[in-house]
Design an enzyme around this catalytic site. Structure first.
Site, short mmCIF file in Angstrom:
data_model
loop_
_atom_site.label_atom_id
_atom_site.label_comp_id
_atom_site.label_asym_id
_atom_site.label_seq_id
_atom_site.Cartn_x
_atom_site.Cartn_y
_atom_site.Cartn_z
N SER A 86 100.88 38.10 104.81
CA SER A 86 102.14 37.70 104.76
C SER A 86 102.15 36.13 104.62
O SER A 86 103.34 35.53 104.44
CB SER A 86 102.76 38.22 106.06
N LYS A 96 102.98 27.69 108.76
CA LYS A 96 103.65 29.23 108.43
C LYS A 96 104.91 29.35 109.51
O LYS A 96 104.91 28.74 110.47
CB LYS A 96 102.97 30.30 108.71
N SER A 152 96.89 38.90 107.11
CA SER A 152 98.00 38.08 106.47
C SER A 152 97.38 36.63 106.29
O SER A 152 98.14 35.77 105.58
CB SER A 152 98.98 37.83 107.26
N1 GLN Z 1 99.89 43.74 105.89
C1 GLN Z 1 100.03 43.78 107.18
C2 GLN Z 1 101.31 44.41 107.61
O1 GLN Z 1 102.36 44.47 106.93
C3 GLN Z 1 99.49 42.85 107.84
C4 GLN Z 1 100.35 41.58 107.90
C5 GLN Z 1 99.84 40.86 108.85
O2 GLN Z 1 98.82 40.18 108.99
N2 GLN Z 1 100.79 39.90 109.44
O3 GLN Z 1 101.39 44.81 108.97
#
Ligand code: GLN
Length: 489
Positions: free
Chosen positions: A154, A79, A178
């Site tokens: 994400s 990532k 994410s």
């Molecule tokens: N969807 C969540 C956010 O926008 C979690 C994203 C994540 O785990 N980085 O904060």
């Protein structure tokens, strides 16, 4: 070229038996990326030279008769918020669009130390803020099952790459879901380890008390192999745990006989699509057939988790992202004075969602509102942890859906941040409590994958991998990634 979905073990055998070379395998994956990535957009950056050099080193080891680590020569995607030395690390943001880190994250050093082959950097929502990968400055990753749909976020890039067979495994990060959400939407396996199990050194911070790095792969066994490589204490990360690391592969085949599994009623009710609940329940019934004891439990503060998370995470983000001021590093847009420069840099190079989070976070931390929002959210976090502690006094693991529905269409939720935030209702409580959780595919609804999460006690990754491995065998979803449209190319 078509390419079978090799497991890590299969690649190891191919290499050791000299049926293929690491270099040839690497070239095949790079060729597939060129063909498939334009549609899937899983990679922001590829590193053909670095990957081929790493692969050739594996071939030299083989020629010298050295033993290979299971991950040696196995192509991986990282990532793009995990620093890779001399390889651009953008965080999915324009502000880091040209950032080339001078060092690698500890997890990357560990992958390099065992001669893994890093093909490139995975697409993601900007700074990890999002649930669909649509908040990437590099365009959304597209779901290999149906490219008109989101991958989840994400860490959409690594999940899509594994599903489309343009990487064998990958690393993502999970702050509020994410890793698990994209794993669920793309029909692959993903693990969010216990907070502290894996070093965060070199992970670009989003919400530091919640962030955790973890692996993606097509099977539970492959995720266990990756966990063996990346886990463990790191003096460079003061929040990494000194707890010893077991062999996560050792107990995979032990089955579930006698294990107590809790099904929290709050995760199967309102807001969860009935077909998704049914698929998860059906998997639980199959685990019961294997000798697990499934009982209904309650995690009564679940309904407050989402609201508390969307205070705590932006609060931490507003502090972490203050460093992108156009001065020390990151890109800059010049202005007449330093204030004008900083304003232009931050308002033009951060995306809308990131700006929204910074404003929210700054607001909840401001004097007069700190107690009403931030402090209260911390108290809720404590109550959520208490719910899990009580539950784990009577059960060994908890099973729940990962996401309330299957992957939605690109653009469907972008105008409505609150609906988008609801994607995370089942994943966020786990981060708030710092627990490990494994997401595995458990069926199809409308021809799209549905995920199941197995939540464990702190540091109980081995147990949930064991349950996940058993579930994977009896659900019979393993290998179905072959049916993704991109994977068949
Ligand atoms: N969807 C969540 C956010 O926008 C979690 C994203 C994540 O785990 N980085 O904060």
């Amino acid at each position: 070229m078509t390419m079978p979905y090799y497991s890590i073990g299969e690649i190891h055998t191919l290499l050791v038996s000299r049926e293929t070379s690491a270099e040839a395998l690497c070239r095949d994956y790079l060729e597939r990326i060129e063909k498939i990535n334009p549609e899937i957009n899983a990679y922001i950056t590829t590193d053909p030279d670095g990957a081929l050099n790493a692969a050739r080193a594996v071939d030299r080891l083989l020629a010298a008769g050295e033993d290979l680590h299971p991950l040696a020569g196995v192509p991986a995607i990282i990532k793009d918020n995990i620093c890779t030395r001399m390889l651009r690390t953008t965080c999915g943001s324009r502000i880091l669009g040209q950032f080339v880190p001078p060092y690698s994250a500890t997890v990357v050093e560990r992958v390099n130390a065992v001669h893994g082959v890093i093909l490139g950097k995975g697409n993601m929502d900007e700074f990890g803020m999002g649930s669909s990968n649509e908040n990437s400055a590099f365009g959304p990753a597209r779901n290999p099952w149906d490219p008109t749909r989101v991958t989840g976020g994400s860490s959409g890039g690594p999940a899509a790459a594994v599903a489309a067979n343009i990487a064998v495994w990958g690393l993502g990060s999970d702050t509020g879901g994410s890793i698990r959400t994209p794993a669920s939407f793309c029909g692959v396996v993903g693990m969010k380890p216990t907070y502290g199990r894996v070093s965060r050194y070199g992970l670009v911070a989003y919400a530091s008390s919640l962030d955790q790095i973890g692996p993606f792969a097509a099977s539970v066994e492959d995720v266990a192999i990756a966990m063996n490589c990346i886990s463990g204490y790191d003096p460079a990360d003061s929040t990494s745990a000194r707890t010893s690391v077991p062999d996560f592969c050792a107990g995979l085949k032990k089955g579930v006989r006698g294990l107590k599994i809790g099904l929290p009623r709050e995760y199967f009710g309102e807001g969860i699509r009935p077909e998704v609940s049914a698929a998860v329940m059906a998997a639980a019934a199959k685990l019961s057939d294997q000798g697990a004891e499934c009982t209904e439990i309650s995690l009564p503060h679940t309904e407050y988790a989402l609201a508390a998370y969307y205070i705590i995470a932006p609060a931490e983000a507003s502090s972490n992202l203050a460093r992108y001021d156009g001065v020390s590093y990151g890109s800059r847009i010049d202005g007449d004075d330093i204030i004008a420069m900083s304003c232009k840099t931050r308002s033009r190079l951060f995306g809308m969602e990131v700006q929204r989070r910074i404003m929210l976070g700054t607001y909840v931390l401001s004097s007069g509102y700190y107690d009403a929002y931030y402090l209260r959210a911390l108290k809720i976090r404590r109550l959520i942890k208490g719910d899990f502690d009580r539950a784990f006094a009577s059960v060994d693991a908890i099973i729940a859906p990962v996401v309330p529905d299957v992957a939605f269409r690109i653009g469907e939720k972008t105008d409505d941040p609150l609906t988008m935030y609801m994607t995370d209702v089942c994943t966020i409580p786990v981060n708030m409590a710092g627990l490990p959780s494994l997401a595995i595919p458990c069926g199809l609804v409308d021809g799209l994958p549905v995920g199941l999460q197995i939540i464990g006690r702190p540091m109980a990754e081995a147990e949930i991998l064991q349950i996940g491995h058993c579930a994977e065998q009896i659900i019979g979803f393993a290998g179905i990634a072959n049916k993704t449209k991109a994977g068949a190319l």
